[in-house]
Design a protein around this motif. Sequence first.
Motif, PDB file in Angstrom:
ATOM      1  N   ILE A  13       1.452  -1.703   0.171  1.00 28.72           N
ATOM      2  CA  ILE A  13       0.344  -0.361   0.140  1.00 28.72           C
ATOM      3  C   ILE A  13       1.018   1.163  -0.017  1.00 28.72           C
ATOM      4  O   ILE A  13       0.784   2.215  -0.529  1.00 28.72           O
ATOM      5  CB  ILE A  13      -0.867   0.013   1.083  1.00 28.72           C
ATOM      6  CG1 ILE A  13      -1.979  -1.141   0.938  1.00 28.72           C
ATOM      7  CG2 ILE A  13      -1.801   1.735   1.194  1.00 28.72           C
ATOM      8  CD1 ILE A  13      -2.907  -1.375   2.213  1.00 28.72           C
TER       9      ILE A  13
ATOM     10  N   THR B 179       2.503   6.228  -6.771  1.00 27.73           N
ATOM     11  CA  THR B 179       1.228   6.667  -7.055  1.00 27.73           C
ATOM     12  C   THR B 179       1.360   8.355  -7.123  1.00 27.73           C
ATOM     13  O   THR B 179       1.427   9.375  -8.575  1.00 27.73           O
ATOM     14  CB  THR B 179      -0.055   6.196  -6.872  1.00 27.73           C
ATOM     15  OG1 THR B 179      -0.105   5.082  -6.681  1.00 27.73           O
ATOM     16  CG2 THR B 179      -1.912   7.482  -7.240  1.00 27.73           C
TER      17      THR B 179
ATOM     18  N   ALA C 244      -1.007   2.971  -8.048  1.00 23.12           N
ATOM     19  CA  ALA C 244      -2.812   2.761  -8.088  1.00 23.12           C
ATOM     20  C   ALA C 244      -2.811   1.092  -8.088  1.00 23.12           C
ATOM     21  O   ALA C 244      -3.296   0.966  -7.064  1.00 23.12           O
ATOM     22  CB  ALA C 244      -3.026   3.303  -9.150  1.00 23.12           C
ATOM     23  N   VAL C 245      -2.744   0.593  -8.927  1.00 28.10           N
ATOM     24  CA  VAL C 245      -3.102  -0.624  -8.967  1.00 28.10           C
ATOM     25  C   VAL C 245      -1.917  -2.032  -7.491  1.00 28.10           C
ATOM     26  O   VAL C 245      -2.812  -2.587  -6.796  1.00 28.10           O
ATOM     27  CB  VAL C 245      -2.593  -1.342 -10.171  1.00 28.10           C
ATOM     28  CG1 VAL C 245      -2.778  -3.133  -9.967  1.00 28.10           C
ATOM     29  CG2 VAL C 245      -3.214  -1.397 -11.114  1.00 28.10           C
TER      30      VAL C 245
ATOM     31  N   ALA D 248      -4.696  -0.569  -4.419  1.00 33.14           N
ATOM     32  CA  ALA D 248      -5.591  -1.224  -4.152  1.00 33.14           C
ATOM     33  C   ALA D 248      -5.645  -3.206  -3.844  1.00 33.14           C
ATOM     34  O   ALA D 248      -5.951  -3.622  -3.417  1.00 33.14           O
ATOM     35  CB  ALA D 248      -6.210  -1.394  -5.447  1.00 33.14           C
ATOM     36  N   VAL D 249      -4.400  -3.496  -4.724  1.00 32.78           N
ATOM     37  CA  VAL D 249      -3.898  -4.938  -4.492  1.00 32.78           C
ATOM     38  C   VAL D 249      -4.025  -5.340  -3.115  1.00 32.78           C
ATOM     39  O   VAL D 249      -4.142  -6.208  -1.870  1.00 32.78           O
ATOM     40  CB  VAL D 249      -2.950  -5.077  -5.385  1.00 32.78           C
ATOM     41  CG1 VAL D 249      -2.967  -7.174  -4.891  1.00 32.78           C
ATOM     42  CG2 VAL D 249      -3.174  -5.740  -6.681  1.00 32.78           C
TER      43      VAL D 249
ATOM     44  N   MET E 163      -4.664  -3.395  -0.301  1.00 35.16           N
ATOM     45  CA  MET E 163      -5.483  -2.762   0.786  1.00 35.16           C
ATOM     46  C   MET E 163      -6.317  -4.243   0.299  1.00 35.16           C
ATOM     47  O   MET E 163      -6.898  -4.572   1.217  1.00 35.16           O
ATOM     48  CB  MET E 163      -6.731  -1.304   0.367  1.00 35.16           C
ATOM     49  CG  MET E 163      -5.402  -0.466   0.431  1.00 35.16           C
ATOM     50  SD  MET E 163      -7.123   0.615   0.632  1.00 35.16           S
ATOM     51  CE  MET E 163      -6.254   1.484  -1.647  1.00 35.16           C
ATOM     52  N   TRP E 164      -6.959  -5.038  -0.512  1.00 32.07           N
ATOM     53  CA  TRP E 164      -7.600  -5.890  -1.454  1.00 32.07           C
ATOM     54  C   TRP E 164      -7.349  -7.105  -0.063  1.00 32.07           C
ATOM     55  O   TRP E 164      -7.860  -8.021   0.843  1.00 32.07           O
ATOM     56  CB  TRP E 164      -7.834  -6.991  -2.738  1.00 32.07           C
ATOM     57  CG  TRP E 164      -8.666  -7.555  -2.465  1.00 32.07           C
ATOM     58  CD1 TRP E 164      -9.395  -8.297  -3.073  1.00 32.07           C
ATOM     59  CD2 TRP E 164      -7.908  -8.832  -2.577  1.00 32.07           C
ATOM     60  NE1 TRP E 164     -10.330  -9.762  -3.197  1.00 32.07           N
ATOM     61  CE2 TRP E 164      -8.698  -9.811  -2.873  1.00 32.07           C
ATOM     62  CE3 TRP E 164      -6.358  -9.751  -3.135  1.00 32.07           C
ATOM     63  CZ2 TRP E 164      -8.224 -11.459  -3.530  1.00 32.07           C
ATOM     64  CZ3 TRP E 164      -5.888 -10.969  -3.088  1.00 32.07           C
ATOM     65  CH2 TRP E 164      -7.082 -11.464  -3.917  1.00 32.07           C
TER      66      TRP E 164
END
Length: 74
Positions: A14, A21, A56-57, A60-61, A63-64
């Motif tokens: 993250i 980003t 950004a990806v 996001a990964v 956080m997922w």
Amino acid sequence: MAVRASELAAMVMIGDGVLGTVMPERHVSRWILGPQRWRPMRVFAERPALTRALGAVEAAVGMWWAARLPATSR
């Protein structure tokens, strides 16, 4: 212990993703100055839009991944 290590890895993803980003050139430039095997990272410094998208990806990964980890009782 495995859950803690996984959460730590997710937090690193993250943070790295957010840095990539928000400030892609600056973040990648730190890798270019490292050991010789990191020098191919220069391609990301030359393409800030790609670095932003991948950052950004990555965030996001991360956080997922963190959201999927089981809660601990303590």
